[in-house]
Design an enzyme around this catalytic site. Structure first.
Site, PDB file in Angstrom:
ATOM      1  N   ASP A   1      -2.274  -1.632  10.242  1.00  0.00           N
ATOM      2  CA  ASP A   1      -2.378  -1.589   8.724  1.00  0.00           C
ATOM      3  C   ASP A   1      -3.210  -2.935   8.438  1.00  0.00           C
ATOM      4  OD1 ASP A   1      -1.438   0.818   8.283  1.00  0.00           O
ATOM      5  OD2 ASP A   1       0.722   0.095   7.958  1.00  0.00           O
TER       6      ASP A   1
ATOM      7  N   LYS B   1       0.810  -1.383  -0.052  1.00  0.00           N
ATOM      8  CA  LYS B   1       0.018  -0.010   0.018  1.00  0.00           C
ATOM      9  C   LYS B   1       0.897   1.206   0.179  1.00  0.00           C
ATOM     10  CE  LYS B   1       0.897   1.659   4.424  1.00  0.00           C
ATOM     11  NZ  LYS B   1       1.144   2.940   4.532  1.00  0.00           N
TER      12      LYS B   1
END
Length: 294
Positions: free
Chosen positions: A139, A11
């Site tokens: 995350d 990401k």
């Protein structure tokens, strides 16, 4: 023995703002997170007959023991589900950069949870898996869901956003080590002079306007990290000189990414940066549901 594989995508942060510090030391954040195409391949086998968890990793020298987040994901899954282990083998074919600000460890842990849910047919929903993943790291829930999301709280409050307009993404990781706790500590000691305009970014995403999305890229951690490692700003400048609409650092660093509308310019930027840096990639955005069957 049963076996299944998925792609575990990295990401980037299109925006990153630190909005406060809690009494327990955790920081409140507001960030727009985006899955990208580069990925590890995570394969999990169950029923190996050993009753143990075994982890192997190729293409890198990361520890393959209980200090690894993927290993801990398997432990957490078994404990939470009260599932006796019939032998679990996890193999990670590592392609995501390590310690790069790209959630490389979190996405592998997310993949393990998704695969074990499938292999043991435990029937957990994505939301339940995300709740479990939060125990491993802020995350991990995003890495389970993927796509484009607004992340708030300590990173656990996720709001799906419209898919980002497609772009060519060049990533460059300089060979420096960045301590995320040290960056947060440094931020606590300074007044943040500039912050991302999150409403403007959300509006740009709703309109599917890549130029506007690029204009709103901002990371409050970059001035702190770049002061320690000036090559971060140098890489940003190089990308923009090569045609990037904009370039910023992801997470606490040190990886820099630039968004390009033109593939040829992106490839030229990659080639130029690769003359100096070993870890340079060209990829694109990845849609929601990023953990895909391999």
């Amino acid at each position: 023995m049963k076996q299944a594989s998925v792609q575990a995508h990295a990401k980037i942060n299109l925006t990153l703002d630190v909005t406060g510090r809690r009494p327990n030391g955790y920081h409140d954040v507001c960030m727009v997170m985006q899955s990208i195409g580069i990925h590890d391949i995570v394969t999990v086998s169950t029923g190996t007959g050993t009753q143990d968890i075994e982890l192997t990793i190729s293409h890198c020298d990361l520890p393959a023991d209980s200090s690894n987040l993927a290993y801990r994901a398997a432990q957490l899954f078994l404990h939470t589900m009260n599932q006796p282990s019939d032998g679990i083998h996890i193999h990670i074919e590592k392609h995501n950069p390590i310690a790069a600000g790209l959630a490389g460890g979190s996405t592998d842990a997310a993949a393990v949870l998704v695969l074990l849910n499938t292999l043991y047919q435990t029937g957990l929903t994505q939301e339940q898996l995300m709740e479990m993943g939060l125990k491993l790291g802020a995350d991990v829930p995003f890495c389970i869901a993927g796509g484009t999301m607004l992340s708030e709280g300590i990173g656990e409050i996720l709001t799906p956003l419209p898919d980002a307009p497609q772009a060519f993404v060049v990533l460059c990781k300089p060979p420096v080590a960045v301590s995320t706790p040290a960056i947060y500590k440094a931020i606590d000691d300074v007044e943040i002079a500039k912050r991302p305009d999150t409403p403007a970014m959300l509006d740009a995403l709703r309109r599917g306007d890549l130029q506007a999305v690029s204009r709103q890229l901002y990371n409050v951690m970059q001035p702190i990290t770049a002061q320690m490692h000036p090559e971060i700003d140098d890489i940003c400048r190089t990308m923009q000189e090569q045609g990037a609409l904009h370039a910023i650092m992801s997470g606490s660093g040190p990886t820099v990414f630039g968004l390009f509308a033109d593939k040829q310019q992106a490839e030229q930027a990659k080639q130029l940066l690769a003359q100096t840096y070993q870890e340079v990639f060209l990829t694109d955005f990845c849609r929601a549901g990023q953990i895909k069957q391999g």
